[in-house]
Design an enzyme around this catalytic site. Structure first.
Site, PDB file in Angstrom:
ATOM      1  N   ASP A  32       0.773  -1.302   0.074  1.00  0.00           N
ATOM      2  CA  ASP A  32      -0.101  -0.012  -0.126  1.00  0.00           C
ATOM      3  C   ASP A  32       0.921   1.302   0.093  1.00  0.00           C
ATOM      4  OD1 ASP A  32      -2.325   1.538   0.352  1.00  0.00           O
ATOM      5  OD2 ASP A  32      -1.748   1.584   2.407  1.00  0.00           O
ATOM      6  N   ASP A  34      -0.332   5.079   0.869  1.00  0.00           N
ATOM      7  CA  ASP A  34      -0.481   6.012   2.115  1.00  0.00           C
ATOM      8  C   ASP A  34      -0.729   5.405   3.553  1.00  0.00           C
ATOM      9  OD1 ASP A  34      -1.278   8.812   0.458  1.00  0.00           O
ATOM     10  OD2 ASP A  34      -1.981   7.414  -0.628  1.00  0.00           O
ATOM     11  N   ASP A 210      -2.310  -0.447   5.845  1.00  0.00           N
ATOM     12  CA  ASP A 210      -2.409   0.052   7.213  1.00  0.00           C
ATOM     13  C   ASP A 210      -3.927   0.558   7.522  1.00  0.00           C
ATOM     14  OD1 ASP A 210      -3.031   3.701   6.763  1.00  0.00           O
ATOM     15  OD2 ASP A 210      -2.673   2.179   5.094  1.00  0.00           O
TER      16      ASP A 210
END
Length: 270
Positions: A32, A34, A210
């Site tokens: 991922d 961001d 996240d």
């Protein structure tokens, strides 16, 4: 990038680390962006990109014989801007875009969103200071980090749209944002599609993310007897996570890449 001292590894991360260091050719890495490679920012355009990130991911790609991919909610074109001049195999907009090799064209898996919801969200953003509508072709994100009081209003507008297009789109909550994505697509479907490509096929997948949108990709990786590694932040508390934040992810990636030295901390704006 700044290296930080790696804390004692939790059992899942320790097992993953020892395995990939022992035999990197057996693994594929899915990342991922961001909140994982980059610290979260007030707006999508105000993220800070650590100096050396592109070089680090290039080293990783060579170490893993090309088996490194980005899986993001962003458009692939934005990912390219962040990682310039590097281009990687990638999925964007939660699986609605795919690039099956670094030098391949971007494939759009689904049509663009109906203009009515794009215009509706733009009007909503114009009415409420701090709200940002971010059309992404087949998907759309509306950010309210700068206007948390607007959450209920935003959700009501999105739910009304979803009711009028029953079954065609899904609502995906995130960190101070809501996303509208085509039904049936997710980061999990993206990981499964990319894992079947020649550079990734037969390798053990490692997904690092996240947020709630990464859960389907964790499940896909773990279903292939791989690893889903979580980054602490606004969604995962420290006790649930494998990494304390993006800096610890970068430190771990440097270890996997075999980086000989840690560059001084600098950053550039997107």
């Amino acid at each position: 990038m700044v290296a930080e001292r790696i804390p004692p590894l939790r059992p899942r991360l320790s097992t993953c680390t020892n395995s990939i260091l022992a035999n990197p050719g057996a693994f594929a890495l899915f990342l991922d962006v961001d909140g994982t490679l980059l610290e979260l920012a007030a707006t999508p355009r105000s993220v800070r990109v650590p100096d050396g990130l592109s070089d680090l991911l290039g080293q990783l790609t060579r170490r893993l014989d090309g088996a490194v991919a980005i899986i993001s909610g962003r458009l692939i074109s934005e990912i390219d801007q962040i990682l310039s001049p590097l281009k990687l195999t990638a999925s964007g907009v939660h699986g609605a875009e795919l690039r099956k090799a670094p030098d391949s064209d971007i494939e759009r898996v689904t049509p663009v969103l109906p203009l009515e919801i794009v215009e509706e969200m733009r009007k909503l953003a114009a009415r409420i200071p701090g709200v940002i509508a971010e059309p992404k072709g087949p998907g759309l994100a509306i950010h309210y980090r700068l206007a948390p009081h607007a959450e209920a209003n935003i959700l009501a507008v999105i739910e009304d749209f979803l009711d009028r297009h029953a079954g065609a789109f899904e609502l995906l909550p995130g960190k101070r944002l809501y996303e509208i994505i085509p039904s049936g697509l997710s980061k999990g479907t993206a990981l499964a599609a990319l894992a079947s490509l020649p550079a990734f096929r037969g390798r053990v997948p490692i997904m690092i993310g996240d947020d709630i949108g990464d859960e389907t990709a964790f499940a896909a990786a773990e279903g292939m007897k791989g690893f889903g590694l979580r980054v602490a932040g606004e969604y995962y508390h420290e006790e649930m996570a494998d990494f304390s934040g993006p800096r610890s992810v970068l430190t771990w990636l440097e270890r996997i890449a075999g980086a000989a030295q840690q560059p001084a901390e600098r950053a550039r704006s997107l």
